[in-house]
Design an enzyme around this catalytic site. Structure first.
Site: not given
Ligand code: 15L
Length: 266
Positions: A47, A111, A134, A172
Site C-alpha cells: 500500500d 481534472h 479528486y 467528450r
Molecule cells: C480521470 O482522471 C479519471 O480517473 C477517469 O475515471 C475519467 O473520469 C477521466 O479522468 C476522464 O476525464 O474521462
C-alpha cells in the site's frame, strides 16, 4: 531503465507495464493487490500510503525511475483524496530522495484543471482549477512534485491524463481520449526526456477535437499517433453532451458530483 510502476494491476498499469517492457525497460510492479496472471517480472504487494512499506521496497532493490499510477481514479472525500494522491506521492518521493532515484512520472489528471470553462485550447500555464476533491488531490500531488524538483533536483513529470480507453465511447472522449499505445509512448517519453525538471503535459492522443495543448508533451518527446476522430462515426450522442462540454472536466464538473469535503469521515 529499471522502473518501479505503482498501480501496476490497474487498467493503465497493465498496459504500461507490458508496453514499457516491450520497449526494453525492466519493469517491477507494485500494487495493493497480488500480481495478476499473465504479468511477468518482480512484484510488490504494498500500500503506497504506508511510507515504511514503500521505503522497504527501495531498500530491497534499486531503480532508475518510478511511474506512479496508483490512486483512486474518481471522486472521494477530501481526506481520502489527499491520502490516495498526495500521501502516496510523498512516500515515493521521500524514498526516491533517500535512494538517489531521480526520475518520477505521475498519473495526474485533466481534472486538475477540470473546472476551466471550455473555450480555447487549455495550456499547461493555466491556473490549477480542479473540478473535484479528486482534482484537488492531483493539484496537490503536482505541487509536491514541484517542491521536490526544486529542493532535491528531481525530474518529475506530471501527465494530466484525459480519458484512457481502448476507444472513445462518448462525444467528450473524441476530445479527451488517450489510446493505449499513446499512453505507453507518453510514459516512455516522460521517463526518458533529458532533464525536464518539474514539467506538466496533457495525456491525450492526437485528437482532431483536442481541448488540451499537446505542445508541452511534444517538447518532452511525447508524439501521439492515434486520433479519436477515426471513431467519430461510431460514437453516439448522449443526453449529457451539452453539460459535459461546459467545462473541460466534463462529468466531474457537473452538479451531481458535488458532496461535502468531509463526508463519510470522522
Ligand atoms: C480521470 O482522471 C479519471 O480517473 C477517469 O475515471 C475519467 O473520469 C477521466 O479522468 C476522464 O476525464 O474521462
Amino acid at each position: 531503465m529499471k522502473v518501479l510502476v505503482t498501480g501496476a494491476a490497474g487498467s493503465i498499469g497493465r498496459v504500461v507495464t507490458h508496453g514499457l517492457a516491450d520497449r526494453g525497460h525492466t519493469v517491477v510492479g507494485l500494487d495493493l493487490v497480488p500480481q495478476p496472471g499473465g504479468s511477468d517480472g518482480h512484484w510488490y504487494t504494498v500500500d503506497c500510503t504506508d511510507a515504511d512499506a514503500v521505503a522497504a521496497v527501495f531498500d530491497e532493490e534499486s531503480f532508475d525511475g518510478v511511474v506512479h499510477l496508483a490512486g483512486i481514479p474518481g471522486e472521494t472525500s477530501l481526506p481520502d483524496a489527499l491520502s490516495s494522491h498526495v500521501v502516496t506521492t510523498a512516500a515515493l518521493l521521500d524514498a526516491m530522495v533517500e535512494h538517489d532515484v531521480s526520475r518520477f512520472v505521475y498519473a495526474s489528471s485533466n481534472h486538475a484543471v477540470g473546472r476551466t470553462p471550455r473555450r480555447e485550447l487549455v495550456g499547461t500555464d493555466t491556473r490549477p482549477r480542479p473540478d473535484t476533491f479528486y482534482g484537488v488531490g492531483k493539484v496537490a500531488a503536482e505541487a509536491l512534485m514541484s517542491l521536490y524538483a526544486d529542493r532535491h533536483g528531481l525530474d518529475a513529470v506530471a501527465c494530466r491524463i484525459g480519458s484512457f480507453h481502448e476507444r472513445p465511447e462518448t462525444p467528450r472522449q473524441l476530445a479527451t481520449w488517450l489510446s493505449h499505445d499513446d499512453c505507453v509512448r507518453m510514459v516512455d517519453a516522460a521517463l526518458t526526456a533529458p532533464a525536464p525538471g518539474f514539467a506538466v503535459l496533457y495525456g491525450i492522443s492526437a485528437n482532431t477535437r483536442a481541448w488540451w495543448d499537446l505542445e508541452p508533451g511534444r517538447a518532452l518527446g511525447y508524439d501521439p499517433v492515434d486520433d479519436a476522430e477515426e471513431f467519430a462515426a461510431s460514437v453516439a450522442p448522449t443526453p449529457d453532451d451539452e453539460a459535459e462540454a461546459a467545462y473541460v472536466g466534463g462529468p466531474f464538473a457537473m452538479a451531481d458530483i458535488v458532496r461535502p469535503a468531509l463526508d463519510g469521515t470522522s
